[in-house]
Scaffold this motif. Structure first.
Motif, PDB file in Angstrom:
ATOM      1  N   MET A   1     124.631 -28.131  18.593  1.00  0.00           N
ATOM      2  CA  MET A   1     124.970 -28.418  17.214  1.00  0.00           C
ATOM      3  C   MET A   1     126.468 -28.710  17.137  1.00  0.00           C
ATOM      4  N   LYS A   2     126.806 -29.868  16.562  1.00  0.00           N
ATOM      5  CA  LYS A   2     128.216 -30.239  16.380  1.00  0.00           C
ATOM      6  C   LYS A   2     128.713 -29.681  15.060  1.00  0.00           C
ATOM      7  N   LEU A   3     129.838 -28.964  15.139  1.00  0.00           N
ATOM      8  CA  LEU A   3     130.447 -28.353  13.964  1.00  0.00           C
ATOM      9  C   LEU A   3     131.948 -28.568  13.997  1.00  0.00           C
ATOM     10  N   LEU A   4     132.607 -28.300  12.890  1.00  0.00           N
ATOM     11  CA  LEU A   4     134.063 -28.350  12.825  1.00  0.00           C
ATOM     12  C   LEU A   4     134.625 -26.957  13.029  1.00  0.00           C
ATOM     13  N   VAL A   5     135.641 -26.871  13.894  1.00  0.00           N
ATOM     14  CA  VAL A   5     136.340 -25.605  14.121  1.00  0.00           C
ATOM     15  C   VAL A   5     137.839 -25.832  14.003  1.00  0.00           C
ATOM     16  N   ALA A   6     138.552 -24.769  13.711  1.00  0.00           N
ATOM     17  CA  ALA A   6     140.013 -24.842  13.596  1.00  0.00           C
ATOM     18  C   ALA A   6     140.628 -25.070  14.970  1.00  0.00           C
ATOM     19  N   THR A   7     141.690 -25.855  14.988  1.00  0.00           N
ATOM     20  CA  THR A   7     142.411 -26.098  16.233  1.00  0.00           C
ATOM     21  C   THR A   7     143.901 -26.250  15.954  1.00  0.00           C
ATOM     22  N   SER A   8     144.688 -25.878  16.930  1.00  0.00           N
ATOM     23  CA  SER A   8     146.136 -26.086  16.833  1.00  0.00           C
ATOM     24  C   SER A   8     146.544 -27.394  17.520  1.00  0.00           C
TER      25      SER A   8
END
Length: 130
Positions: A1-8
């Motif tokens: 499942m493709k999801l959005l996650v926080a990244t720096s």
């Protein structure tokens, strides 16, 4: 499942970038406030941010990630809980999940995204300041 996650990743490419989320935290695209609707560079920052489901904080960069084993039910429950905690209607979780999954499906895993109101783009190279 493709999801959005926080990244720096790519943080600092714009002078007004911020990252107050936990790296890898699930995020969503919250509606903008009235001030944010007028400019993505408004002081509040809501129209250039993605919101963390656990931290309830914002980041200006999102990573499209593949989360194997994470189910639709897991996702809607995470959204439901976060929406309720933040004062949004928890019954919107299914609709929000469906929209976010459709949005994420249009991008390759590993893509870093930025938001400018309702416009989203891949951050390939550092953007000019501002």
């Amino acid at each position: 499942m493709k999801l959005l996650v926080a990244t720096s990743k790519t943080q600092g490419a714009r002078e007004n970038d911020f990252d107050h989320c936990v790296e890898g935290e699930l995020i969503w695209i919250a509606p903008s406030c009235t001030e944010g609707d007028t400019s993505p560079d408004s002081e509040c920052g809501c129209s250039r941010a993605f919101g963390g489901l656990n931290s309830h904080c914002g980041t200006t960069t999102a990573l499209v990630a593949e989360l194997p084993g994470f189910t639709y039910s897991d996702y809607t429950e995470a959204l439901r809980s976060s929406l309720a905690d933040q004062g949004w209607p928890p019954e919107a979780a299914d609709e929000v999940a469906t929209g976010l999954l459709a949005f994420a499906s249009g991008w390759e895993v590993g893509t870093v995204l930025e938001r400018r109101c309702e416009w989203f783009a891949e951050r390939l190279v550092p953007a000019p300041p501002g």
